[in-house]
Design an enzyme around this catalytic site. Structure first.
Site, short mmCIF file in Angstrom:
data_model
loop_
_atom_site.label_atom_id
_atom_site.label_comp_id
_atom_site.label_asym_id
_atom_site.label_seq_id
_atom_site.Cartn_x
_atom_site.Cartn_y
_atom_site.Cartn_z
N ASP A 7 0.87 -1.18 0.00
CA ASP A 7 0.00 0.00 0.00
C ASP A 7 0.91 1.23 0.00
OD1 ASP A 7 -1.81 2.01 0.43
OD2 ASP A 7 -2.45 1.32 2.42
N GLY A 10 0.21 8.25 0.43
CA GLY A 10 0.75 9.59 0.31
C GLY A 10 1.92 9.85 1.26
N LEU A 12 3.08 7.05 3.91
CA LEU A 12 3.75 5.81 4.29
C LEU A 12 3.45 4.69 3.31
CD1 LEU A 12 2.86 5.85 8.14
CD2 LEU A 12 5.00 6.62 7.08
N LYS A 14 3.17 0.67 3.21
CA LYS A 14 3.03 -0.48 4.09
C LYS A 14 3.13 -1.76 3.24
CE LYS A 14 0.11 2.25 4.63
NZ LYS A 14 0.01 3.67 4.15
N GLU A 71 -7.67 0.90 -4.61
CA GLU A 71 -7.35 1.27 -3.22
C GLU A 71 -8.54 1.06 -2.27
OE1 GLU A 71 -5.82 5.25 -2.83
OE2 GLU A 71 -5.82 5.14 -0.64
N THR A 100 -3.20 10.05 5.25
CA THR A 100 -2.74 11.44 5.09
C THR A 100 -3.97 12.34 5.11
OG1 THR A 100 -1.00 10.55 3.66
CG2 THR A 100 -1.31 12.93 3.64
N GLY A 123 -2.01 13.81 7.82
CA GLY A 123 -1.14 14.85 7.27
C GLY A 123 -1.31 16.17 8.02
N TYR A 138 6.53 12.38 14.22
CA TYR A 138 5.14 11.98 14.49
C TYR A 138 4.96 11.53 15.95
CZ TYR A 138 0.99 9.05 14.53
OH TYR A 138 -0.22 8.47 14.87
#
Ligand code: ATP
Ligand code: MG
Length: 273
Positions: A7, A10, A12, A14, A71, A100, A123, A138
């Site tokens: 995946d 925008g 990260l 994964k 997605e 995000t 985001g 983060y």
């Protein structure tokens, strides 16, 4: 041959794959192309790649035989797997993917439909959080918000009405950041930010829920990662607005797990042909 679910979001990327009977989960920053490339190059010789997310197409140049997976279907499929693992049999729910940005879906026995989206999401925690505090990590931002008090920053209904006069509960927000001054604590600002995002998400979700007569909200996405303050803020209106908040474990991997599963099903059907 095995399958890798990727995946590429925008913020990260994964990755989920299985090796020697064990499932592996990895997270990279999406702009860390070198590390992602290294990982995929290592696994690609004996795996089929199933890519999803906004940056999926970018990886097709390096891996032309990779499959692209929708997605929204991937997030839905992955969420269903996570719920099943926890034995949560939900017939219908509003699915909220806080990445995000934030996407809202309606799920019932017929499947999944995207309803709406909001630019308030993870985001915003990172971007506006960094503007407000000067910090960019983060986990530092998230840990600050657990220590903060939003009442120092937000103007509450009770701040406006004289005691007992208010037509709505005193603890509700009259104006997010309405007490804003330059001398506020970073932790309080972060909590007010987290709460503002949560309030908006719940407002949007509860309107959708009302329209479709649903009362369960399932949250996935990495913006919930280690974020107890955010989860608390997302659950705060459960009694008032009559919903149940569900946070499946490993919700950050919903999209990658879904891509993995779609890949497994695809390979399985090809093997049987
Ligand atoms: P989108 O689906 O909107 O394209 P995405 O798939 O990259 O984006 P997620 O991975 O679900 O989105 O979530 C990204 C958010 O998760 C970040 O904006 C941030 O708030 C949070 N986050 C969690 N862990 C980290 C981390 N280690 N570093 C940076 N942000 C993190
Ligand atoms: Mg995503």
């Amino acid at each position: 041959m095995n399958v890798i679910g990727i995946d590429a979001g925008g913020t990260l990327t994964k990755i989920v794959y299985e090796e020697k009977g064990r499932r592996h989960f990895k997270t990279f920053y999406s702009d860390d192309h070198i590390e992602i490339q290294k990982c995929l190059k290592f696994l690609a010789p004996n795996h089929f790649l199933y890519l999803t997310g906004g940056k999926a197409e970018n990886w097709r140049k390096s891996f032309p035989r990779a499959h692209i997976v929708d997605e929204f279907q991937a997030v839905y499929k992955g969420t269903e797997m996570l719920l099943k693992k926890e034995r949560q049999e939900l017939k219908q729910y509003i699915l909220i993917n806080i990445g995000t940005g934030t996407s809202f879906f309606r799920v019932d026995e017929k499947g999944c439909e995207r309803l709406l989206g909001s630019g308030l999401g993870g985001g915003t925690i990172l971007g506006l959080g960094s503007i407000l505090t000067g910090l960019s990590d983060y986990f530092n931002l998230v840990s600050l918000s657990t220590k903060g008090k939003r009442e120092k920053v937000d103007l509450l209904v009770g701040d406006i009405y004289e005691k007992g006069d208010s037509p709505i509960p005193d603890h509700l927000t009259a104006s997010n950041f309405g007490k804003g001054t330059m001398s506020l604590e970073k932790a309080d600002l972060m909590r007010a930010l987290t709460n503002m995002i949560a309030e908006t998400i719940i407002l949007l979700a509860s309107h959708a829920a009302k329209q479709y007569q649903m009362n369960t909200f399932v949250f996935v996405g990495s913006a919930l990662e280690a974020n107890t303050a955010f989860k608390e803020d997302l659950t705060q209106f459960q009694d008032m607005l009559s919903y149940t908040a569900v946070f499946p474990d490993m919700g950050s991997y919903a999209g990658s797990l879904g891509a993995y599963q779609i890949g497994m099903e695809g390979q399985d059907s090809q093997n049987r042909q």
